[in-house]
Design a protein around this motif. Structure first.
Motif: not given
Length: 198
Positions: A173-192
């Motif tokens: 039940n958290e409110r998400l922000t673009p920065e949260m997605f940016r951290q996750v996307a950066s991590t996944v893209v660095s080791a897809p």
């Protein structure tokens, strides 16, 4: 597949009534979830008969899918030149306009209805499959730029970001922000994740 029934012969639908039904159903979903949504309560809230609802949507699942469609962002496919930023924008568009809003207190996130098989089936036939195709296109562009290798599993990559969003909104039940997605996307893209070949 459309989620709105067509009017019967000789009968026109009242757009204002349709909107009021959808808004009342939305409020019920946010307060009570899918299991707590009752057609008779929505009808009473709006001041119409249940038949007015069933003329528009033959089932509760169709009504719920129509509510979700109110919040589906039809925005253009992002193409910023950065795979990470495109994924952040894409996921933001997929959040059904709920997690970037101010905290809605005890309201249930609308995403939760996607665990209902019939609702998911209706939505996947339309908006969800379209969103997935857009995501695959974003990743294909990233592959062509060399951001990720050609053997990247696009579906798994998209699932990792969407799964994060779904868990955080529905379980924590958290409110998400673009920065949260940016951290996750950066991590996944660095080791897809890569396609598994047998």
């Amino acid at each position: 597949m459309t989620t709105t029934a067509k009017p019967g012969p000789g009968r026109t639908q009242d757009a204002d009534l349709t909107d009021r039904i959808l808004r009342a159903a939305e409020q019920s979903l946010r307060a009570n979830g899918f299991s707590g949504l009752r057609m008779e309560q929505v009808a009473a809230e709006v001041g119409c008969g249940k038949t007015a609802i069933y003329r528009r949507w033959a089932t509760r699942e169709e009504l719920v899918a129509a509510v979700i469609m109110l919040f589906a962002d039809p925005a253009e496919e992002p193409d910023t030149g950065s795979l990470v930023e495109d994924l952040v924008i894409h996921q933001g568009q997929s959040m059904i306009n709920q997690s970037y809003q101010d905290n809605q207190g005890e309201d249930r996130p609308l995403w939760g209805v996607l665990v209902e098989p019939k609702v998911r089936e209706i939505l996947y036939a339309g908006v969800l499959s379209e969103r997935r195709d857009r995501g695959r296109t974003i990743i294909a562009r990233g592959v062509s730029r060399g951001d990720v290798p050609p053997e990247t599993d696009a579906d798994a990559l998209l699932d990792m970001i969407a799964g994060f969003a779904f868990y955080r909104t529905n379980v924590r039940n958290e409110r998400l922000t673009p920065e949260m997605f940016r951290q996750v996307a950066s991590t996944v893209v660095s080791a897809p994740p890569l396609r598994i070949t047998t």
